[in-house]
Design a protein around this motif. Structure first.
Motif, PDB file in Angstrom:
ATOM      1  N   ALA A 280       0.358  -1.314   0.087  1.00 17.99           N
ATOM      2  CA  ALA A 280       0.012  -0.093  -0.482  1.00 17.99           C
ATOM      3  C   ALA A 280       0.858   1.396   0.146  1.00 17.99           C
ATOM      4  O   ALA A 280       2.045   1.131   0.273  1.00 17.99           O
ATOM      5  CB  ALA A 280      -0.754   0.118   1.107  1.00 17.99           C
ATOM      6  N   ASP A 281       0.588   2.274  -0.256  1.00 18.50           N
ATOM      7  CA  ASP A 281       1.699   3.634  -0.816  1.00 18.50           C
ATOM      8  C   ASP A 281       0.753   4.852   0.872  1.00 18.50           C
ATOM      9  O   ASP A 281       1.775   5.617   0.533  1.00 18.50           O
ATOM     10  CB  ASP A 281       1.815   3.955  -2.059  1.00 18.50           C
TER      11      ASP A 281
ATOM     12  N   ARG B 299      -1.808   5.123   3.817  1.00 16.77           N
ATOM     13  CA  ARG B 299      -2.375   4.965   5.477  1.00 16.77           C
ATOM     14  C   ARG B 299      -3.011   6.393   5.845  1.00 16.77           C
ATOM     15  O   ARG B 299      -2.244   7.410   6.099  1.00 16.77           O
ATOM     16  CB  ARG B 299      -1.848   4.490   6.455  1.00 16.77           C
TER      17      ARG B 299
ATOM     18  N   TYR C  61      -6.319   1.792   3.990  1.00 13.11           N
ATOM     19  CA  TYR C  61      -4.928   1.728   3.064  1.00 13.11           C
ATOM     20  C   TYR C  61      -5.292   1.486   1.664  1.00 13.11           C
ATOM     21  O   TYR C  61      -6.306   0.965   1.230  1.00 13.11           O
ATOM     22  CB  TYR C  61      -4.109   0.577   3.893  1.00 13.11           C
ATOM     23  N   ARG C  62      -3.703   2.483   0.971  1.00 15.12           N
ATOM     24  CA  ARG C  62      -4.812   1.934  -0.886  1.00 15.12           C
ATOM     25  C   ARG C  62      -3.476   0.920  -1.045  1.00 15.12           C
ATOM     26  O   ARG C  62      -2.678   1.225  -0.983  1.00 15.12           O
ATOM     27  CB  ARG C  62      -4.610   3.676  -1.399  1.00 15.12           C
ATOM     28  N   VAL C  63      -4.215   0.411  -1.825  1.00 18.63           N
ATOM     29  CA  VAL C  63      -3.968  -0.811  -2.155  1.00 18.63           C
ATOM     30  C   VAL C  63      -3.289  -0.463  -3.057  1.00 18.63           C
ATOM     31  O   VAL C  63      -3.893  -0.302  -3.638  1.00 18.63           O
ATOM     32  CB  VAL C  63      -4.592  -2.285  -1.696  1.00 18.63           C
ATOM     33  N   THR C  64      -1.843  -1.216  -3.938  1.00 16.14           N
ATOM     34  CA  THR C  64      -1.077  -1.394  -4.570  1.00 16.14           C
ATOM     35  C   THR C  64      -0.770  -2.489  -5.769  1.00 16.14           C
ATOM     36  O   THR C  64      -1.047  -1.883  -7.228  1.00 16.14           O
ATOM     37  CB  THR C  64      -0.544  -0.093  -4.844  1.00 16.14           C
TER      38      THR C  64
ATOM     39  N   TRP D 245      -9.530   0.978  -1.560  1.00 12.18           N
ATOM     40  CA  TRP D 245      -8.386   1.179  -0.004  1.00 12.18           C
ATOM     41  C   TRP D 245      -9.848   0.131   0.746  1.00 12.18           C
ATOM     42  O   TRP D 245     -10.670   0.161   0.279  1.00 12.18           O
ATOM     43  CB  TRP D 245      -9.835   2.830   0.433  1.00 12.18           C
TER      44      TRP D 245
END
Length: 529
Positions: free
Chosen positions: A412-413, A415, A425-428, A436
């Motif tokens: 994730a980039d 929080r 969290y933004r998961v990549t 999110w």
């Protein structure tokens, strides 16, 4: 108890927390070093629009200096303002404002003067930006302290000399002019026409001059410091430089954007605190002499009044619960970068005053809107999970629910607190790439330390009756290296010197008793002072 609820519980008790006396010597813990850097000084252009000067700057400055010289009546003092007994306490170099853990690079900014002092381009023309010039000087001087490399000292001296050479002399004080127009929030109705002055620049220059005098013992810098300190103790005067005023509620403001009438001044939190740093440096470094005794007394009152204003407003007027704090009180600006600046400054004020209240409010700011750029690996437990997409107002625009047959992880980039929601969290990459996912310490968590706060003086923590486990972690990671457990039949108290979010949960670092050197999770039954 989650980090957010713990911080909010602390805020509920703030009204009954006393300012406290200066910390005892054994609370100074000189072997500890703050984890929060004090070098993140923002640029005022982040929150407004600069433009070319709309009047003849040289003519205005000439008139300000001439009028001041010809004034027949003595300059009055500031009107009465609220104080609370706040006083500076001594701290070691690593705890001071602008302290660096490592020297800055030797890159000379562009554009700059022939001696390497930074200028600011506005519509292709180089202008004076005195707060930036002071900060560069302080960083160079701090780098000299760390390395002994005279390149840094030479450039710090050049920055100080440039400020002195360009200073406006008015009312027996030095003032440092911005030579471009500036409108906070782009609001042309409250434009600052050049030349204009700022307590942030005055305080930065004051810190630089006092520290140059400490380093060189050259009386030039002592004189410059004294004349700059005087500027912060003078009342408003229409048509002349001023940066200090008292509002209708009796609060003293060290004003980043002073306007006439004073009620149209911006009342900026970060700018006022940067000015407090300058007063602090003056009081700690400049000895009291017969001809400066009154100025020191004025400085102590200004320090007390300005710190009291922060105490009266930081947890109320500036704070926006579960969101980004206000940049200023005149304009409703939400800037995530300044949220982080406010948090660091509040931590700094606890060091400089020995008052834990400021650390408690810093913790609240951390819970309200934590710094969003916290990349790392997020772990998921086996089970159902849902990811979301949001618009800028926090409304859900999409969702994805998946069954994970086993524990897994994904990068994730960010929080970040989502407006009207919690921490996500933004998961990549992986199943939830682009979505999110909500933080839940027992189910979804970032596997690392984030947002550490260090406390000086130490703070109390009370554990309710029960069994409690403390943890040590592998250096630089959130992997447990050892643990210790104890059971208590009644409440027990100890102290802690740091806190951080570890694996999605707030922890505190205990420094005394059974758990000394261990991190305790802040669960129900843990009360922080």
């Amino acid at each position: 108890m989650s980090g957010g609820r713990a911080a909010l519980a602390v805020l509920a008790a703030l009204a009954v927390v006393s300012t406290g006396a200066p910390a005892l010597a054994d609370d100074r813990l000189p072997d500890r070093r703050p984890a929060v850097s004090q070098q993140a000084v923002p640029d005022l252009l982040d929150v407004g629009r600069a433009g070319p000067p709309s009047r003849d700057v040289a003519a205005v400055i000439s008139g300000q200096q001439r009028w001041s010289t010809l004034a027949a009546t003595p300059t009055p003092g500031l009107p009465d303002f609220q104080t609370s007994g706040a006083a500076p306490v001594a701290v070691g170099d690593p705890w001071l404002p602008y302290a660096l853990a490592a020297p800055v690079g030797k890159t000379v900014p562009t554009p700059s003067t022939e001696t390497g002092v930074p200028l600011r381009l506005v519509d292709g023309v180089a202008h004076e930006h005195p707060s930036n010039q002071a900060v560069f000087g302080l960083r160079w001087l701090e780098s000299y302290r760390l390395t002994g490399d005279r390149w840094y000292l030479t450039h710090a001296l050049a920055a100080g000399q440039h400020l002195v050479d360009k200073a406006v002399r008015s009312r027996d004080a030095l003032w440092f002019a911005y030579t471009f127009d500036f409108a906070v929030a782009g609001d042309a109705s409250v434009n600052m026409p050049a030349p204009w002055y700022s307590a942030m620049a005055q305080g930065g220059a004051l810190s630089l001059f006092t520290r140059l005098w400490q380093t060189t013992q050259d009386a030039t810098w002592l004189t410059a410091a004294t004349e700059t300190m005087r500027s912060l103790s003078l009342p408003p005067a229409e048509g002349l430089p001023w940066v200090t005023h008292v509002d209708d509620g009796g609060l003293l403001w060290l004003e980043e954007y002073p306007r006439w009438p004073t009620s149209r001044s911006e009342r900026v939190l970060n700018g006022s605190i940067f000015a407090i740093y300058g007063v602090y440096d003056y009081l700690r470094l400049v000895p009291v002499a017969a001809d400066t005794e009154q100025l020191h007394e004025d400085g102590r009152r200004v320090f007390d009044g300005a710190v009291t204003t922060v105490r009266q407003t930081a947890a109320t007027a500036f704070r926006r619960p579960s969101w980004i704090s206000r940049y200023s009180l005149l304009h409703n600006i939400a800037n995530a970068h300044y949220q982080a600046v406010h948090r660091e400054q509040l931590l700094s004020l606890q060091h400089l005053t020995g008052t834990p209240w400021f650390a408690q409010v810093a913790d609240v700011y951390r819970a309200d809107y934590p710094d969003p750029v916290q990349p790392g690996q997020v772990t998921f437990v086996r089970g159902w999970h849902t990811g979301y997409r949001f618009d800028s107002g926090g409304r859900v625009t999409g969702r994805l629910t998946k069954w994970l047959p086993s524990a897994s992880s994904a990068p994730a980039d960010r929080r970040q607190r989502i407006r009207l929601h919690g921490i996500y969290y933004r998961v990549t990459k992986g199943a939830f790439a682009g979505y999110w996912v909500p933080e839940a310490a027992s189910r979804v968590a970032l596997r690392r330390f984030v947002l550490r706060h260090d406390y000086l003086p130490r703070r109390p923590v009370t554990l309710a009756a029960g069994t409690w486990t403390g943890y040590r972690f592998v250096s630089g990671t959130s992997t447990v290296s050892s643990s210790t457990k104890a059971t208590y039949s009644g409440p027990t108290s100890t102290t802690f010197v740091a806190s951080a979010v570890v694996n999605g949960r707030l922890h505190v670092l205990v420094d005394r008793g059974r758990y000394a050197g261990y991190w305790l999770p802040v669960l129900a039954g843990v009360s922080l002072g």
